[in-house]
Design a protein around this motif. Structure first.
Motif, PDB file in Angstrom:
ATOM      1  N   SER A  73     108.379 -14.255 -21.998  1.00  0.00           N
ATOM      2  CA  SER A  73     106.944 -14.023 -22.167  1.00  0.00           C
ATOM      3  C   SER A  73     106.418 -14.747 -23.402  1.00  0.00           C
ATOM      4  CB  SER A  73     106.653 -12.530 -22.291  1.00  0.00           C
ATOM      5  OG  SER A  73     107.097 -12.036 -23.537  1.00  0.00           O
ATOM      6  N   CYS A  74     105.155 -15.101 -23.355  1.00  0.00           N
ATOM      7  CA  CYS A  74     104.527 -15.794 -24.482  1.00  0.00           C
ATOM      8  C   CYS A  74     104.506 -14.920 -25.733  1.00  0.00           C
ATOM      9  CB  CYS A  74     103.112 -16.232 -24.109  1.00  0.00           C
ATOM     10  SG  CYS A  74     103.082 -17.574 -22.897  1.00  0.00           S
ATOM     11  N   ALA A  75     104.289 -13.629 -25.557  1.00  0.00           N
ATOM     12  CA  ALA A  75     104.254 -12.728 -26.720  1.00  0.00           C
ATOM     13  C   ALA A  75     105.603 -12.703 -27.431  1.00  0.00           C
ATOM     14  CB  ALA A  75     103.866 -11.316 -26.273  1.00  0.00           C
ATOM     15  N   PHE A  76     106.683 -12.641 -26.659  1.00  0.00           N
ATOM     16  CA  PHE A  76     108.020 -12.616 -27.255  1.00  0.00           C
ATOM     17  C   PHE A  76     108.327 -13.938 -27.945  1.00  0.00           C
ATOM     18  CE2 PHE A  76     112.623 -13.146 -27.227  1.00  0.00           C
ATOM     19  CZ  PHE A  76     113.025 -11.959 -27.819  1.00  0.00           C
ATOM     20  N   LYS A  77     108.006 -15.046 -27.301  1.00  0.00           N
ATOM     21  CA  LYS A  77     108.255 -16.363 -27.906  1.00  0.00           C
ATOM     22  C   LYS A  77     107.451 -16.540 -29.186  1.00  0.00           C
ATOM     23  CE  LYS A  77     109.443 -18.826 -23.655  1.00  0.00           C
ATOM     24  NZ  LYS A  77     109.062 -19.893 -22.732  1.00  0.00           N
ATOM     25  N   THR A  78     106.210 -16.077 -29.183  1.00  0.00           N
ATOM     26  CA  THR A  78     105.366 -16.189 -30.371  1.00  0.00           C
ATOM     27  C   THR A  78     105.926 -15.341 -31.507  1.00  0.00           C
ATOM     28  OG1 THR A  78     103.421 -16.564 -28.988  1.00  0.00           O
ATOM     29  CG2 THR A  78     103.015 -15.848 -31.247  1.00  0.00           C
ATOM     30  N   ALA A  79     106.290 -14.094 -31.201  1.00  0.00           N
ATOM     31  CA  ALA A  79     106.848 -13.204 -32.226  1.00  0.00           C
ATOM     32  C   ALA A  79     108.166 -13.743 -32.767  1.00  0.00           C
ATOM     33  CB  ALA A  79     107.044 -11.803 -31.651  1.00  0.00           C
ATOM     34  N   LEU A  99     103.152 -18.458 -39.724  1.00  0.00           N
ATOM     35  CA  LEU A  99     101.876 -18.747 -39.079  1.00  0.00           C
ATOM     36  C   LEU A  99     101.955 -20.014 -38.236  1.00  0.00           C
ATOM     37  CD1 LEU A  99      98.858 -18.012 -38.782  1.00  0.00           C
ATOM     38  CD2 LEU A  99      98.428 -19.458 -40.766  1.00  0.00           C
ATOM     39  N   ILE A 100     102.498 -21.066 -38.801  1.00  0.00           N
ATOM     40  CA  ILE A 100     102.600 -22.330 -38.074  1.00  0.00           C
ATOM     41  C   ILE A 100     103.495 -22.169 -36.847  1.00  0.00           C
ATOM     42  CG2 ILE A 100     103.487 -24.693 -38.199  1.00  0.00           C
ATOM     43  CD1 ILE A 100     102.562 -24.662 -41.175  1.00  0.00           C
ATOM     44  N   GLY A 101     104.652 -21.546 -37.040  1.00  0.00           N
ATOM     45  CA  GLY A 101     105.579 -21.363 -35.926  1.00  0.00           C
ATOM     46  C   GLY A 101     104.992 -20.522 -34.811  1.00  0.00           C
ATOM     47  N   ALA A 102     104.358 -19.428 -35.176  1.00  0.00           N
ATOM     48  CA  ALA A 102     103.770 -18.548 -34.169  1.00  0.00           C
ATOM     49  C   ALA A 102     102.617 -19.232 -33.438  1.00  0.00           C
ATOM     50  CB  ALA A 102     103.307 -17.243 -34.807  1.00  0.00           C
ATOM     51  N   MET A 103     101.765 -19.924 -34.183  1.00  0.00           N
ATOM     52  CA  MET A 103     100.629 -20.601 -33.548  1.00  0.00           C
ATOM     53  C   MET A 103     101.101 -21.696 -32.593  1.00  0.00           C
ATOM     54  SD  MET A 103      97.783 -20.876 -36.544  1.00  0.00           S
ATOM     55  CE  MET A 103      96.610 -21.682 -35.503  1.00  0.00           C
ATOM     56  N   PHE A 104     102.051 -22.497 -33.058  1.00  0.00           N
ATOM     57  CA  PHE A 104     102.534 -23.591 -32.210  1.00  0.00           C
ATOM     58  C   PHE A 104     103.246 -23.048 -30.974  1.00  0.00           C
ATOM     59  CE2 PHE A 104     105.656 -26.617 -30.750  1.00  0.00           C
ATOM     60  CZ  PHE A 104     104.887 -27.757 -30.593  1.00  0.00           C
ATOM     61  N   LYS A 134     106.858 -28.099 -17.538  1.00  0.00           N
ATOM     62  CA  LYS A 134     107.524 -28.085 -18.834  1.00  0.00           C
ATOM     63  C   LYS A 134     107.801 -29.537 -19.213  1.00  0.00           C
ATOM     64  CE  LYS A 134     111.050 -25.725 -21.389  1.00  0.00           C
ATOM     65  NZ  LYS A 134     111.778 -24.486 -21.432  1.00  0.00           N
ATOM     66  N   ASP A 135     106.891 -30.112 -19.998  1.00  0.00           N
ATOM     67  CA  ASP A 135     107.053 -31.501 -20.418  1.00  0.00           C
ATOM     68  C   ASP A 135     106.495 -31.706 -21.823  1.00  0.00           C
ATOM     69  OD1 ASP A 135     104.310 -31.449 -20.009  1.00  0.00           O
ATOM     70  OD2 ASP A 135     104.337 -32.739 -18.257  1.00  0.00           O
ATOM     71  N   ALA A 136     106.493 -32.936 -22.285  1.00  0.00           N
ATOM     72  CA  ALA A 136     106.079 -33.256 -23.649  1.00  0.00           C
ATOM     73  C   ALA A 136     104.593 -32.981 -23.884  1.00  0.00           C
ATOM     74  CB  ALA A 136     106.389 -34.711 -23.960  1.00  0.00           C
ATOM     75  N   TYR A 137     103.791 -33.037 -22.854  1.00  0.00           N
ATOM     76  CA  TYR A 137     102.350 -32.831 -23.020  1.00  0.00           C
ATOM     77  C   TYR A 137     102.019 -31.411 -23.487  1.00  0.00           C
ATOM     78  CZ  TYR A 137     101.920 -37.327 -20.746  1.00  0.00           C
ATOM     79  OH  TYR A 137     102.031 -38.655 -20.438  1.00  0.00           O
ATOM     80  N   ASN A 138     102.858 -30.456 -23.144  1.00  0.00           N
ATOM     81  CA  ASN A 138     102.637 -29.087 -23.618  1.00  0.00           C
ATOM     82  C   ASN A 138     102.746 -29.034 -25.139  1.00  0.00           C
ATOM     83  OD1 ASN A 138     102.494 -28.309 -20.931  1.00  0.00           O
ATOM     84  ND2 ASN A 138     104.635 -27.688 -20.853  1.00  0.00           N
ATOM     85  N   GLY A 139     103.766 -29.680 -25.686  1.00  0.00           N
ATOM     86  CA  GLY A 139     103.949 -29.714 -27.136  1.00  0.00           C
ATOM     87  C   GLY A 139     102.847 -30.474 -27.835  1.00  0.00           C
ATOM     88  N   ILE A 140     102.404 -31.555 -27.225  1.00  0.00           N
ATOM     89  CA  ILE A 140     101.317 -32.345 -27.811  1.00  0.00           C
ATOM     90  C   ILE A 140     100.030 -31.516 -27.834  1.00  0.00           C
ATOM     91  CG2 ILE A 140      99.852 -34.372 -27.448  1.00  0.00           C
ATOM     92  CD1 ILE A 140     102.421 -35.782 -26.383  1.00  0.00           C
ATOM     93  N   ALA A 141      99.736 -30.844 -26.738  1.00  0.00           N
ATOM     94  CA  ALA A 141      98.540 -29.991 -26.690  1.00  0.00           C
ATOM     95  C   ALA A 141      98.653 -28.835 -27.672  1.00  0.00           C
ATOM     96  CB  ALA A 141      98.331 -29.460 -25.274  1.00  0.00           C
ATOM     97  N   ALA A 142      99.843 -28.232 -27.747  1.00  0.00           N
ATOM     98  CA  ALA A 142     100.048 -27.125 -28.690  1.00  0.00           C
ATOM     99  C   ALA A 142      99.914 -27.610 -30.122  1.00  0.00           C
ATOM    100  CB  ALA A 142     101.425 -26.503 -28.475  1.00  0.00           C
ATOM    101  N   GLY A 143     100.413 -28.811 -30.400  1.00  0.00           N
ATOM    102  CA  GLY A 143     100.263 -29.386 -31.732  1.00  0.00           C
ATOM    103  C   GLY A 143      98.807 -29.587 -32.094  1.00  0.00           C
ATOM    104  N   CYS A 144      98.032 -30.051 -31.150  1.00  0.00           N
ATOM    105  CA  CYS A 144      96.597 -30.242 -31.382  1.00  0.00           C
ATOM    106  C   CYS A 144      95.915 -28.904 -31.651  1.00  0.00           C
ATOM    107  CB  CYS A 144      95.966 -30.942 -30.191  1.00  0.00           C
ATOM    108  SG  CYS A 144      94.201 -31.228 -30.382  1.00  0.00           S
ATOM    109  N   ILE A 145      96.238 -27.903 -30.844  1.00  0.00           N
ATOM    110  CA  ILE A 145      95.627 -26.574 -31.014  1.00  0.00           C
ATOM    111  C   ILE A 145      96.007 -25.979 -32.363  1.00  0.00           C
ATOM    112  CG2 ILE A 145      95.627 -24.199 -30.153  1.00  0.00           C
ATOM    113  CD1 ILE A 145      96.032 -25.458 -27.306  1.00  0.00           C
TER     114      ILE A 145
END
Length: 151
Positions: free
Chosen positions: A23-29, A86-91, A105-116
């Motif tokens: 889950s996203c919540a677990f990964k973020t935490a 903060l940085i880790g959780a946000m990314f 699941k590809d590199a574009y997810n990380g690029i978009a997350a980096g931008c956000i």
């Protein structure tokens, strides 16, 4: 096997556990907690390398200098721990949400997350800072993804 990597033969408890772990919540935490640890260690190392000495520190006794240095190391470690968390959780949270939305699941997810994450971290600096943060973080994330996938 379904999209979460679960098979129909798995016990319901295993399925629930796997859903929770993905889950996203677990990964973020998890990223936030790991950021606290890494930031704390990084802050400790960086503060021990810092050799700037003020006039008032020179006049202190050895015991006072040790106490003063320990306080500085603690405060720097805490500040770095908060920043890394903060940085880790946000990314991580952004990447998970983007991945869930896109279904890939590809590199574009990380690029978009980096931008956000980069834009959100620079929100106090205004639109230009947010744009710079977005581009910088996205480029760094893209580079890291490219490097890790090329090995």
């Amino acid at each position: 096997m379904n999209s979460l990597g679960m098979t129909s033969e798995q016990h319901p408890h295993q399925q629930r556990l796997q859903k929770m772990l993905e889950s996203c919540a677990f990964k973020t935490a998890t990223s936030g907690i790991m950021g606290i640890g890494m930031g704390g260690v990084f802050g400790l190392v960086m503060s021990s390398i810092d050799w700037s000495v003020t006039e008032e520190e020179i006049k202190m006794t050895t015991k006072q200098q040790i106490k003063h240095s320990a306080k500085q190391m603690g405060s720097r470690s805490l500040a770095m721990a908060k920043s890394f968390a903060l940085i880790g959780a946000m990314f991580s949270g952004s990447e998970c949400v983007v991945e869930s939305y896109r279904g890939k699941k590809d590199a574009y997810n990380g690029i978009a997350a980096g931008c956000i994450a980069g834009g959100a971290l620079a929100v106090k600096g205004g639109p230009r800072a947010m744009l710079s943060g977005c581009v910088g973080f996205a480029a760094f994330s893209g580079f890291i993804d490219y490097y890790m996938r090329s090995k």
